[in-house]
Motif scaffolding. Structure first.
Motif, short mmCIF file in Angstrom:
data_model
loop_
_atom_site.label_atom_id
_atom_site.label_comp_id
_atom_site.label_asym_id
_atom_site.label_seq_id
_atom_site.Cartn_x
_atom_site.Cartn_y
_atom_site.Cartn_z
N GLU A 1 0.84 -1.19 0.00
CA GLU A 1 0.00 0.00 0.00
C GLU A 1 0.88 1.24 0.00
O GLU A 1 2.00 1.23 0.49
N THR A 2 0.31 2.35 -0.53
CA THR A 2 1.05 3.61 -0.45
C THR A 2 0.63 4.47 0.73
O THR A 2 1.45 5.09 1.37
N ASP A 3 -0.70 4.56 0.97
CA ASP A 3 -1.27 5.59 1.84
C ASP A 3 -0.96 6.97 1.24
O ASP A 3 -0.84 7.96 1.97
N CYS A 4 -0.81 7.03 -0.09
CA CYS A 4 -0.44 8.29 -0.72
C CYS A 4 -1.55 9.32 -0.56
O CYS A 4 -2.71 8.95 -0.48
N PRO A 5 -1.21 10.59 -0.41
CA PRO A 5 0.08 11.22 -0.72
C PRO A 5 1.15 11.07 0.35
O PRO A 5 2.25 11.60 0.20
N TYR A 6 0.84 10.35 1.44
CA TYR A 6 1.79 10.25 2.56
C TYR A 6 2.77 9.10 2.37
O TYR A 6 2.57 8.23 1.53
N LEU A 7 3.81 9.08 3.22
CA LEU A 7 4.71 7.94 3.41
C LEU A 7 5.41 7.42 2.16
O LEU A 7 5.47 6.20 1.92
N ALA A 8 5.94 8.33 1.36
CA ALA A 8 6.70 7.91 0.18
C ALA A 8 7.92 7.10 0.60
O ALA A 8 8.56 7.41 1.61
N PRO A 9 8.25 6.05 -0.15
CA PRO A 9 9.42 5.24 0.18
C PRO A 9 10.72 5.97 -0.16
O PRO A 9 10.71 6.92 -0.94
N VAL A 10 11.81 5.51 0.43
CA VAL A 10 13.15 5.94 0.01
C VAL A 10 13.29 5.50 -1.45
O VAL A 10 12.88 4.39 -1.77
N PRO A 11 13.77 6.29 -2.40
CA PRO A 11 14.49 7.56 -2.25
C PRO A 11 13.61 8.81 -2.34
O PRO A 11 14.13 9.91 -2.55
N PHE A 12 12.30 8.66 -2.18
CA PHE A 12 11.40 9.82 -2.28
C PHE A 12 10.83 10.23 -0.93
O PHE A 12 9.85 10.96 -0.86
N ARG A 13 11.42 9.72 0.14
CA ARG A 13 10.92 9.99 1.49
C ARG A 13 10.71 11.49 1.69
O ARG A 13 11.59 12.30 1.37
N GLY A 14 9.52 11.86 2.21
CA GLY A 14 9.21 13.26 2.47
C GLY A 14 8.53 13.95 1.29
O GLY A 14 7.96 15.02 1.43
N LYS A 15 8.59 13.32 0.11
CA LYS A 15 7.93 13.89 -1.07
C LYS A 15 6.52 13.31 -1.19
O LYS A 15 6.13 12.43 -0.44
N ARG A 16 5.79 13.77 -2.21
CA ARG A 16 4.45 13.23 -2.44
C ARG A 16 4.57 11.79 -2.95
O ARG A 16 5.31 11.51 -3.87
N ASN A 17 3.80 10.92 -2.35
CA ASN A 17 3.82 9.50 -2.74
C ASN A 17 2.78 9.24 -3.83
O ASN A 17 1.78 9.96 -3.91
N ASP A 18 3.01 8.24 -4.67
CA ASP A 18 1.94 7.74 -5.55
C ASP A 18 2.16 6.26 -5.82
O ASP A 18 3.24 5.72 -5.49
N SER A 19 1.17 5.60 -6.40
CA SER A 19 1.17 4.14 -6.49
C SER A 19 2.35 3.57 -7.26
O SER A 19 2.76 2.43 -7.03
N SER A 20 2.92 4.34 -8.19
CA SER A 20 4.03 3.81 -9.00
C SER A 20 5.28 3.57 -8.13
O SER A 20 6.13 2.76 -8.49
N TYR A 21 5.37 4.25 -6.98
CA TYR A 21 6.52 4.06 -6.10
C TYR A 21 6.47 2.73 -5.34
O TYR A 21 7.40 2.40 -4.59
N LEU A 22 5.41 1.98 -5.50
CA LEU A 22 5.32 0.70 -4.80
C LEU A 22 6.37 -0.30 -5.28
O LEU A 22 6.64 -1.29 -4.60
N THR A 23 6.99 -0.02 -6.41
CA THR A 23 8.09 -0.89 -6.86
C THR A 23 9.19 -0.94 -5.80
O THR A 23 9.80 -1.99 -5.57
#
Ligand code: NI
Length: 253
Positions: A200-222
């Motif tokens: 899960e993303t819980d986007c726009p929150y909790l972006a993974p590293v290397p985007f930590r602190g930025k806006r999250n989206d589902s494509s970052y689930l990789t």
């Protein structure tokens, strides 16, 4: 395809490029996405958004931080939405003792009310639990929906995770797993079977590293899938495939 089991695309963080972003998901390997309601206003926004995009699936419910919004007069309105609009779950619901925006008693009452709705309409639940581990577990044990659910953004111990798994619940793992200090979540992920994990993303929150602190989206689930894969010594393709299968089972898609 990646299945994002928890998002908030109604959030204003997406106001500028929501359509562009959502239209690009398929080309980035993202298939289905669950859009979780949280506030009273989000119910309608989620409904409209999910009607526009067939790969977005709504859940209706009131987040513990917003329980005061669910006045007695509004309860039948929420129930009518659940009854008539085919959500894939009730959510997100639960307990949050981190912020004291409402009393524990009020949170518990609304949590139980929404668990009972899940039982009545034969739906799973998406559970938010923060600094409320034992109260959440005990209430769920007493009011278990027959379709179970997912403990989203799981933040408790392996021992508690195993209790949920034994009850037939899924454990939601997101961007936090990529954080350096996420020792407990890594232990949890290693210690429970992949068949009990949703990503899960819980986007726009909790972006993974290397985007930590930025806006999250589902494509970052990789990045989340890669981290789980390395912990479990399997490929990220296997993680994506099995977590998609798990989500389809839980949400009946
Ligand atoms: Ni959420």
């Amino acid at each position: 395809m990646i299945f994002d089991s928890h998002s908030h695309y109604d959030d204003e963080a997406f106001d500028e490029d929501r359509d562009e972003l959502l239209s690009s998901m398929a080309s980035k390997g993202v298939g289905d996405i669950v859009c979780a309601a949280a506030s009273w206003d989000s119910l309608k926004k989620i409904k409209n958004l999910c009607e526009k995009y067939p790969f977005l699936h709504p859940t209706y419910g009131i987040h513990p931080e917003n329980v005061d919004e669910l006045t007695p007069e509004r309860r039948p309105v929420l129930e009518e939405m659940i009854k008539t609009l085919s959500p894939v779950a009730i959510g997100e619901i639960g307990l949050d003792y981190y912020y004291d925006t409402s009393t524990k008693e009020a949170q518990k009452e609304i949590f139980i009310y929404q668990l009972e709705l899940a039982k009545k309409y034969d739906l799973p639940v998406i559970v938010h639990s923060r600094e409320a581990t034992m109260d959440t577990l005990n209430i769920i044990k007493e009011h278990t929906p027959q379709k179970k659910g997912v403990i989203h953004c799981f933040s408790s111990s392996l021992e508690i995770a195993k209790e949920y798994v034994k009850m037939g619940f899924y454990i939601g793992v997101g961007g936090v797993i990529t954080f350096k200090n996420s020792k407990t979540l890594k232990e949890v992920t290693k210690g429970i079977p992949l068949s009990s994990i949703l990503i899960e993303t819980d986007c726009p929150y909790l972006a993974p590293v290397p985007f930590r602190g930025k806006r999250n989206d589902s494509s970052y689930l990789t990045y989340v899938a890669e981290e789980i894969a390395s912990l479990k010594e399997i490929t990220s393709e296997e993680v994506i495939k099995e977590t998609e299968r798990n989500a389809r089972t839980l949400f009946n898609l």
